[in-house]
Design a protein around this motif. Structure first.
Motif, mmCIF file in Angstrom:
data_model
loop_
_atom_site.group_PDB
_atom_site.id
_atom_site.type_symbol
_atom_site.label_atom_id
_atom_site.label_comp_id
_atom_site.label_asym_id
_atom_site.label_seq_id
_atom_site.Cartn_x
_atom_site.Cartn_y
_atom_site.Cartn_z
ATOM 1 N N ASP A 62 110.390 67.343 56.050
ATOM 2 C CA ASP A 62 110.448 67.323 54.584
ATOM 3 C C ASP A 62 110.184 68.722 54.064
ATOM 4 N N GLY A 63 111.031 69.169 53.155
ATOM 5 C CA GLY A 63 110.822 70.478 52.547
ATOM 6 C C GLY A 63 111.226 70.468 51.084
ATOM 7 N N SER A 64 110.409 71.061 50.234
ATOM 8 C CA SER A 64 110.741 71.163 48.814
ATOM 9 C C SER A 64 110.275 72.516 48.293
ATOM 10 N N GLY A 65 111.068 73.079 47.394
ATOM 11 C CA GLY A 65 110.727 74.358 46.789
ATOM 12 C C GLY A 65 110.992 74.331 45.295
ATOM 13 N N PHE A 66 110.075 74.915 44.503
ATOM 14 C CA PHE A 66 110.177 74.930 43.048
ATOM 15 C C PHE A 66 110.167 76.366 42.539
ATOM 16 N N LEU A 67 111.020 76.632 41.560
ATOM 17 C CA LEU A 67 110.971 77.861 40.778
ATOM 18 C C LEU A 67 110.880 77.449 39.321
ATOM 19 N N GLN A 68 109.758 77.809 38.665
ATOM 20 C CA GLN A 68 109.503 77.364 37.300
ATOM 21 C C GLN A 68 109.264 78.581 36.413
ATOM 22 N N ASN A 78 102.401 83.839 38.919
ATOM 23 C CA ASN A 78 102.567 85.255 38.629
ATOM 24 C C ASN A 78 101.714 85.695 37.447
ATOM 25 N N ARG A 79 101.436 84.794 36.533
ATOM 26 C CA ARG A 79 100.642 85.161 35.349
ATOM 27 C C ARG A 79 99.222 85.571 35.738
ATOM 28 N N THR A 80 98.637 84.895 36.727
ATOM 29 C CA THR A 80 97.284 85.250 37.186
ATOM 30 C C THR A 80 97.309 86.203 38.378
ATOM 31 N N LYS A 121 110.031 86.451 31.121
ATOM 32 C CA LYS A 121 110.633 86.408 32.447
ATOM 33 C C LYS A 121 109.626 86.726 33.545
ATOM 34 N N GLU A 122 108.528 87.425 33.202
ATOM 35 C CA GLU A 122 107.516 87.764 34.193
ATOM 36 C C GLU A 122 106.548 86.606 34.459
ATOM 37 N N ASP A 123 106.667 85.553 33.666
ATOM 38 C CA ASP A 123 105.785 84.398 33.803
ATOM 39 C C ASP A 123 106.529 83.314 34.576
ATOM 40 N N TYR A 124 106.222 83.210 35.850
ATOM 41 C CA TYR A 124 106.899 82.196 36.673
ATOM 42 C C TYR A 124 105.927 81.633 37.709
ATOM 43 N N ILE A 125 106.295 80.448 38.213
ATOM 44 C CA ILE A 125 105.518 79.746 39.233
ATOM 45 C C ILE A 125 106.436 79.478 40.419
ATOM 46 N N LEU A 126 105.957 79.770 41.609
ATOM 47 C CA LEU A 126 106.660 79.447 42.849
ATOM 48 C C LEU A 126 105.816 78.457 43.643
ATOM 49 N N ARG A 127 106.454 77.386 44.117
ATOM 50 C CA ARG A 127 105.759 76.405 44.951
ATOM 51 C C ARG A 127 106.685 75.963 46.070
#
Length: 244
Positions: free
Chosen positions: A182-188, A225-227, A194-200
């Motif tokens: 099982d594999g899942s990837g998120f780009l939010q 990326n924000r923190t 544009k500099e505020d993003y989440i990778l999971r």
């Protein structure tokens, strides 16, 4: 603590005496996974535990999933992880083949990512690019509302809200019901900055020991990326499942 967790897992295993997979008449799933790592040397010691519980209800036109996970770790007696996540999502299959709508509500708090509180909620669409009995590749996209209470530079409070585009790729392989990937990837991305993003990303490889018991290896990666914080974890443990 390790002995308590081992005993708890043993009691769960003893309780699950009959297992199966989803069938036309099977609508409920309950799973518990416990994994972790431990290291002790002359120079120090570290450990990390990762526990997750999932409950699912599936019918012909709708599915509902509830997941809770908790990650806790220390290194040389210093706290490194105390991360909790709770999510509730649904899929609605009411239109074209391989296409469905989804909705999500997710709450997070994370010591390692400097998240005091974070609420994500939204909806979108998804399509199964490959939809076979043993292979699933799914692409989804939607809009999430993000209300967060963060810490910047470890100490500066940052309370804000934004809308995010949420793109997800999901891959699942089942090899003769013995090996499951099982594999899942998120780009939010924030729709404001544009500099505020989440990778999971979350990847697991399971080897069936019995119908209800698997040996599982997990790799999790998160970046806010924000923190300017990120974490990654490679762990191994056991997964207990029940279909009914």
């Amino acid at each position: 603590m390790f002995r308590i967790i081992t005993l708890f897992l043993f009691l769960i295993i003893c309780h699950y005496d009959s297992m199966a997979q989803f069938t036309d008449s099977t609508f409920y799933y309950l799973g518990y996974a416990s994994s972790g790592t431990a290291n002790k040397t002359n120079d120090g010691d570290s450990y990390l535990l990762n526990n997750a519980v999932k409950f699912s209800v599936r019918k012909k036109s709708i599915s509902l999933n509830a997941t809770n996970s908790w990650m806790y770790g220390k290194q040389d007696q210093k706290l490194t992880n105390n991360d909790f996540s709770s999510s509730l999502d649904f899929n609605l299959y009411k239109t074209f083949p391989h296409f469905f709508y989804w909705g999500l509500a997710n709450y997070n708090t994370s010591y390692s990512l400097k998240i005091n509180n974070q609420l994500l909620a939204g909806a979108g669409i998804a399509y199964n690019l490959v939809d076979k009995k043993n292979t699933l590749i799914n692409l989804s996209n939607g809009i999430l509302y993000d209300k967060s209470d963060l810490l910047l530079n470890d100490t500066i409070p940052d309370r804000y809200h934004t809308f995010r585009n949420s793109l997800r790729l999901l891959i699942r392989f089942n090899i003769q019901n013995m090996i499951i990937f099982d594999g899942s990837g998120f780009l939010q991305n924030s729709l404001k900055e544009k500099e505020d993003y989440i990778l999971r990303s979350n990847t697991s490889l399971s080897f069936k020991l019995m119908k209800w018991l698997s040996l599982t290896t997990n790799y999790n990666y998160n970046k806010i990326n924000r923190t300017e914080r990120r974490n990654s974890l490679l762990s191994y443990g056991l997964t207990v499942e029940r279909y009914f």
